[in-house]
Motif scaffolding. Structure first.
Motif, PDB file in Angstrom:
ATOM      1  N   ARG A 118      -8.740  12.911  -0.420  1.00 40.63           N
ATOM      2  CA  ARG A 118     -10.257  13.062   0.507  1.00 40.63           C
ATOM      3  C   ARG A 118     -10.995  11.875   0.354  1.00 40.63           C
ATOM      4  NH1 ARG A 118      -9.751  18.309   1.427  1.00 40.63           N
ATOM      5  NH2 ARG A 118      -9.158  19.446   3.110  1.00 40.63           N
ATOM      6  N   ASP A 119     -11.376  11.901  -0.887  1.00 36.71           N
ATOM      7  CA  ASP A 119     -12.240  10.716  -1.774  1.00 36.71           C
ATOM      8  C   ASP A 119     -11.456   9.023  -1.489  1.00 36.71           C
ATOM      9  OD1 ASP A 119     -14.021  12.858  -2.711  1.00 36.71           O
ATOM     10  OD2 ASP A 119     -12.319  12.696  -4.832  1.00 36.71           O
ATOM     11  N   VAL A 120     -10.331   8.966  -1.265  1.00 38.32           N
ATOM     12  CA  VAL A 120      -9.867   7.935  -1.076  1.00 38.32           C
ATOM     13  C   VAL A 120      -9.642   7.136   0.461  1.00 38.32           C
ATOM     14  CG1 VAL A 120      -7.162   6.592  -1.061  1.00 38.32           C
ATOM     15  CG2 VAL A 120      -8.044   8.043  -2.789  1.00 38.32           C
ATOM     16  N   ALA A 121      -9.474   8.394   1.294  1.00 38.27           N
ATOM     17  CA  ALA A 121      -9.553   8.567   2.244  1.00 38.27           C
ATOM     18  C   ALA A 121     -10.895   8.185   3.102  1.00 38.27           C
ATOM     19  CB  ALA A 121      -8.549   9.767   3.389  1.00 38.27           C
ATOM     20  N   VAL A 176      -3.756   8.323   4.227  1.00 36.72           N
ATOM     21  CA  VAL A 176      -3.422   8.113   2.768  1.00 36.72           C
ATOM     22  C   VAL A 176      -2.563   8.768   1.928  1.00 36.72           C
ATOM     23  CG1 VAL A 176      -4.394   8.575  -0.012  1.00 36.72           C
ATOM     24  CG2 VAL A 176      -5.575   7.620   2.700  1.00 36.72           C
ATOM     25  N   SER A 177      -1.664  10.112   2.418  1.00 36.58           N
ATOM     26  CA  SER A 177      -0.691  10.602   2.325  1.00 36.58           C
ATOM     27  C   SER A 177       0.574   9.976   3.056  1.00 36.58           C
ATOM     28  CB  SER A 177      -0.461  12.295   2.650  1.00 36.58           C
ATOM     29  OG  SER A 177       0.566  12.061   2.492  1.00 36.58           O
ATOM     30  N   ARG A 178       0.734   9.031   3.458  1.00 38.51           N
ATOM     31  CA  ARG A 178       1.303   8.088   4.069  1.00 38.51           C
ATOM     32  C   ARG A 178       1.815   7.046   3.726  1.00 38.51           C
ATOM     33  NH1 ARG A 178       1.513   8.485  10.604  1.00 38.51           N
ATOM     34  NH2 ARG A 178       2.316  10.211  10.930  1.00 38.51           N
ATOM     35  N   VAL A 179       0.856   6.706   2.750  1.00 33.81           N
ATOM     36  CA  VAL A 179       1.053   4.993   2.015  1.00 33.81           C
ATOM     37  C   VAL A 179       1.133   5.796   0.891  1.00 33.81           C
ATOM     38  CG1 VAL A 179      -0.235   3.486   0.537  1.00 33.81           C
ATOM     39  CG2 VAL A 179      -0.957   4.309   2.921  1.00 33.81           C
ATOM     40  N   THR A 193      -6.194  -1.561   2.461  1.00 31.15           N
ATOM     41  CA  THR A 193      -7.757  -0.989   1.926  1.00 31.15           C
ATOM     42  C   THR A 193      -6.947   0.049   0.826  1.00 31.15           C
ATOM     43  OG1 THR A 193      -7.312  -2.180   4.527  1.00 31.15           O
ATOM     44  CG2 THR A 193      -8.673  -0.324   3.610  1.00 31.15           C
ATOM     45  N   VAL A 194      -6.318   1.130   1.198  1.00 34.71           N
ATOM     46  CA  VAL A 194      -5.977   2.709   1.086  1.00 34.71           C
ATOM     47  C   VAL A 194      -5.434   1.653   0.043  1.00 34.71           C
ATOM     48  CG1 VAL A 194      -4.701   4.480   0.982  1.00 34.71           C
ATOM     49  CG2 VAL A 194      -4.927   3.503   2.958  1.00 34.71           C
ATOM     50  N   LYS A 195      -4.503   1.274  -0.632  1.00 38.49           N
ATOM     51  CA  LYS A 195      -4.408   0.568  -2.259  1.00 38.49           C
ATOM     52  C   LYS A 195      -5.233   0.906  -3.035  1.00 38.49           C
ATOM     53  CE  LYS A 195       0.699   0.178  -1.677  1.00 38.49           C
ATOM     54  NZ  LYS A 195       1.238  -1.329  -1.399  1.00 38.49           N
ATOM     55  N   SER A 196      -6.374  -0.048  -2.373  1.00 38.03           N
ATOM     56  CA  SER A 196      -7.398  -0.756  -2.901  1.00 38.03           C
ATOM     57  C   SER A 196      -8.075  -0.045  -3.389  1.00 38.03           C
ATOM     58  CB  SER A 196      -8.125  -1.864  -2.177  1.00 38.03           C
ATOM     59  OG  SER A 196      -9.650  -2.534  -2.228  1.00 38.03           O
ATOM     60  N   ALA A 197      -8.670   1.669  -2.240  1.00 38.98           N
ATOM     61  CA  ALA A 197      -9.580   2.400  -2.717  1.00 38.98           C
ATOM     62  C   ALA A 197      -8.986   3.023  -3.735  1.00 38.98           C
ATOM     63  CB  ALA A 197      -9.153   3.065  -1.371  1.00 38.98           C
ATOM     64  N   ILE A 198      -7.403   3.372  -3.547  1.00 44.82           N
ATOM     65  CA  ILE A 198      -6.484   4.049  -4.842  1.00 44.82           C
ATOM     66  C   ILE A 198      -6.952   3.477  -6.014  1.00 44.82           C
ATOM     67  CG2 ILE A 198      -4.412   4.728  -6.023  1.00 44.82           C
ATOM     68  CD1 ILE A 198      -3.781   5.153  -2.665  1.00 44.82           C
ATOM     69  N   GLU A 199      -6.814   1.675  -6.463  1.00 47.16           N
ATOM     70  CA  GLU A 199      -7.437   1.696  -7.676  1.00 47.16           C
ATOM     71  C   GLU A 199      -8.671   1.122  -8.043  1.00 47.16           C
ATOM     72  OE1 GLU A 199      -7.386  -3.444  -9.277  1.00 47.16           O
ATOM     73  OE2 GLU A 199      -6.061  -2.633  -6.857  1.00 47.16           O
ATOM     74  N   GLN A 200      -9.641   1.159  -7.217  1.00 45.51           N
ATOM     75  CA  GLN A 200     -11.066   1.518  -7.114  1.00 45.51           C
ATOM     76  C   GLN A 200     -11.568   3.109  -7.811  1.00 45.51           C
ATOM     77  OE1 GLN A 200     -13.259   0.364  -4.330  1.00 45.51           O
ATOM     78  NE2 GLN A 200     -15.672   0.737  -4.532  1.00 45.51           N
TER      79      GLN A 200
END
Length: 343
Positions: A12-15, A25-28, A42-49
């Motif tokens: 949820r935080d990533v989303a 997010v789950s699909r990524v 965008t999702v990968k960037s949020a995951i990394e951040q």
């Protein structure tokens, strides 16, 4: 955004940071091909951040579960099937569970057995079988003794739970509507008879006519595609006594409508049509389709909740599965020509 130090970042935080849904997010994370490249980045960037990562080993050691749901689905272009699958993925993501999918192109026992066993081997806590099984597989039944299984639109093994819409009732609603309009009988374009949905709809159509004391016409055979609807629509246009047609899916009905238009038949003045599913396009066909709506989104959502209820070993009984189809009357049905002529 800030996250309490007491917990690691979650889906949820990533989303929230990426401005997308937890489902996306789950699909990524699971490499789903339907995500747009820009959204994926965008999702990968949020995951990394955020430094988010799924520690399956730690989670499994602490809870005894991986929080992975296995999904077996039939490889089809059907809109209706995609709605159910999307609902399962969305609800699973919202409940912080991942979905791993095994897409099959054949419904023989060996293929289904291999798909279910493969998902168990990959760590799935439970399985949702979204395939129209006619017979229960002994292997699936055995696996269900140790791994919870929820089956949609299929036969029930003793070790699994079945969530299914009453397809005989679907046919009864459609057929009764046409009889109530004054049609002497109702013809039927069925789906393929290796699908339990098609079998149940055909039986419901036949029983409804027999109870009403009406003749049962020869059944037309389709394969769910608009192409098969078109082919059968050309045939239907050449049958003088055919004034009402129950089509087993909206997508086939689109093909029927085109064929009837090309054959000079008016809908519903010459032939009335009722179909099944109520996909988004049904309301916007010409004419708009009278159809029996099925609660696909809620079915997928309840499948996830039923599976998690079993996994949690709750002492409380699961709520009853009480979803029902609904007839939506639109412009594709009307009185038969004989009654119109007397008005």
């Amino acid at each position: 955004m800030s996250i309490p130090e007491s917990r690691p970042p979650g889906i949820r935080d990533v989303a929230q940071l990426a401005g997308v849904s937890p489902q996306t997010v789950s699909r990524v994370l699971n490499g789903h091909p339907s995500v747009k490249p820009t959204t994926r980045e965008t999702v990968k960037s949020a995951i990394e951040q955020l430094g988010y990562h799924r520690n399956y080993a730690a989670r499994s050691l602490s809870t005894g579960r991986t929080q992975i749901i296995g999904l077996v689905m039939f490889n089809t272009d059907s809109y209706a099937r995609s709605i159910v699958v999307n609902s399962i993925e969305s609800e699973s993501a919202a409940l912080d569970h991942s979905v791993i999918t095994s897409s099959i192109s054949s419904m023989d026992d060996a293929t289904i057995d291999a798909a279910v066993q493969g998902l168990v081997d990959r760590g799935a806590d439970g399985i949702i079988l979204a395939v129209p099984m006619i017979n229960s597989s002994p292997v699936v039944a055995r696996i269900g003794n140790t791994t919870p299984i929820v089956t949609l639109d299929g036969s029930r093994a003793e070790s699994s739970e079945l969530l299914v819409i009453d397809q005989a009732l679907v046919a009864e609603l459609a057929t009764t509507h046409l009889l109530d309009l004054g049609h002497e009988t109702v013809w039927h374009l069925s789906g393929p008879h290796d699908w339990i949905e098609a079998i149940d709809r055909s039986e419901g159509w036949r029983r409804t006519l027999e109870r009403a004391g009406r003749s049962v016409p020869p059944e037309l055979q389709g394969d769910w595609t608009p192409q098969s609807g078109y082919k059968n629509g050309l045939l239907a246009a050449r049958i003088p006594e055919l004034t009402a047609l129950f089509v087993s899916s909206d997508e086939m009905a689109f093909g029927v409508i085109r064929a009837l238009h090309e054959s000079g038949k008016r809908i519903p003045e010459d032939i009335s049509i009722v179909s099944v599913d109520n996909i988004a396009l049904a309301e916007f066909s010409s004419p708009s389709l009278t159809t029996v709506a099925q609660p696909f989104k809620m079915t997928g959502k309840l499948a996830v909740h039923r599976l998690l209820h079993t996994l949690q070993d709750s002492k409380e009984p699961a709520p009853p599965f009480s979803l029902a189809p609904e007839l939506l009357v639109r412009a594709s049905t009307g009185k038969p020509p004989a009654l119109r002529d007397t008005l």
